[in-house]
Design a protein around this motif. Structure first.
Motif: not given
Length: 436
Positions: A381-390, A392-399
């Motif tokens: 989860g932490l690695s995916l959050a950092l990778a998505m932030h790097s 600029n992938v919106p976290f809303t895509d996770l839904v």
């Protein structure tokens, strides 16, 4: 051009700050020129209003420290996750042959960990200072992790930090595809990641537990049965998810796994940016003591293994010293790792002479499973959050991704645990070509 070439040349912190400043100046200059230039095809009033909006947005956000940190670290985070992501592609199994190979390497990882479990139990009987205890435990973890890495074996929980970057890269590159096709491909990739993690867990546990039992009997034969008989209550009690802090400690281990992934990517990025391998080859002192061939080989070994060795060393330090930090701070800090937990279960059962009640065995087995899950969930989860932030992938895509994964699980649940004979090609795409 600098951003696109960063995968080849790396990205230093100072360079990144200068590029961020240049990008912001160019953006502001474009807005300013639109407002000042007279063009028949443009509405001058709209451009002026846009300039005023930009000025207000800039002035209201100029004192936001978090916003500055967010923008200035995004490219560095991308480079770190980029280098771990390239390694992560090797942790994703697609064919039955790759699946079987992952299981064999995971058995090797469990083999090394079983020895580390015995050594740690013995170190617990010594009476060093707190610093000495942290050093012994850290070196014990470090040699095991580095040995697993250098022998190309598999430690299950080292995968999430690598594969999360690959998933984020796939998510970023697939934006041009139709939405349904894009999420279906991501669900397929996540199924491969999960079954790769599952077989690595299985290989580690199936080797660590029985080998730890054999090593415990061998220790008892050579040195007597006092060691594991004395340690048995503690070893078994620490695996109980209801009466111990096994789950929080597993989450803490997941955080350290995430940090070790950052260290690996950071070391590789810095090595590329500072051209350290090339410096080894051209170093004047090394030229006097080593041949050209030896220097070239040393430089190649450094380029290929520096990130892995250094990150595994620090992962061992984190794992081995956190208990001492907890003693100093008066906090119940410790770690639980699924492979070490399986080995400790074997040592504890031998120490108790296999005279344990059913609850203890069931709770320990359940605890090992929960430890593995939380090791994976937190680090991934932490690695995916950092990778998505790097990227600029919106976290809303996770839904939407979660919904696609659930649909795939209902349609083909076994594909999350075993590779099918035929499967759609992986959505892992090559990086865009570098700009010369």
């Amino acid at each position: 051009r600098a951003y696109r070439n960063s995968s080849k040349h790396g990205m230093g912190f100072q360079v990144n700050q200068r590029l961020v400043m240049m990008r912001h100046m160019l953006e502001r200059l474009a807005v300013t020129l639109d407002a000042l230039a007279i063009r028949p095809d443009h509405d001058g009033r709209a451009d002026t209003v846009d300039l005023v909006k930009q000025l207000i947005r800039f002035n209201t956000g100029s004192t936001r420290v978090l916003g500055f940190v967010d923008h200035s670290t995004q490219v560095m985070a991308r480079e770190i996750t980029h280098h771990t992501g390239r390694a992560g592609e090797h942790y994703i199994t697609t064919t039955p042959g790759e699946y079987a190979r992952m299981f064999r390497t995971a058995l090797g990882g469990g083999f090394v960990v079983a020895f580390a479990c015995v050594f740690k139990a013995w170190m617990g009987t010594l009476d060093p200072s707190l610093f000495g205890q942290a050093t012994l435990y850290s070196l014990n973890y470090a040699w095991a992790f580095i040995t697993i890495y250098l022998l190309h074996l598999t430690l299950a929980t080292k995968q999430p930090a690598m594969t999360a970057a690959t998933i984020a890269a796939t998510l970023d590159r697939g934006r041009g595809l139709p939405e349904q096709e894009h999420y279906d491909d991501l669900a397929l990739l996540l199924a491969r990641v999960w079954r790769s993690q599952f077989v690595a867990f299985a290989g580690n546990v199936f080797m660590a537990f029985p080998l730890a039992v054999v090593l415990a009997y061998g220790w008892n034969f050579l040195f007597g049965a006092d060691l594991f008989a004395h340690k048995s209550p503690k070893l078994l009690g620490e695996l109980d998810p209801f009466l111990s802090l096994a789950v929080p400690h597993a989450m803490l281990a997941g955080i350290f796994l995430f940090l070790s992934g950052l260290i690996s990517g950071s070391v590789v990025n810095r090595s590329i940016h500072l051209r350290i391998p090339e410096r080894f080859e051209q170093h004047p002192v090394l030229k006097l003591t080593m041949s050209d061939r030896m220097r070239a080989r040393f430089a190649k070994l450094y380029a290929e293994h520096a990130g892995g060795v250094i990150s595994n060393f620090w992962f061992g330090v984190f794992m081995g010293s956190i208990g001492v930090v907890g003693v100093i701070l008066g906090l119940p800090l410790d770690i639980r790792h699924i492979t070490f937990a399986a080995g400790n279960l074997g040592l504890g059962l031998v120490g108790a002479g296999w005279q344990v009640d059913t609850y203890t065995v069931v709770a320990a087995i359940l605890g090992i499973g929960l430890i593995g899950i939380f090791n994976f969930v937190v680090s991934f989860g932490l690695s995916l959050a950092l990778a998505m932030h790097s990227r600029n992938v919106p976290f809303t895509d996770l839904v939407d991704i979660g919904a696609a994964v659930w649909e795939r699980f209902k349609w083909a649940p076994l594909s999350f645990f075993f590779p099918p004979r035929k499967e759609v090609a992986s959505p892992i795409l090559p990086d865009p070509p570098e700009v010369v």
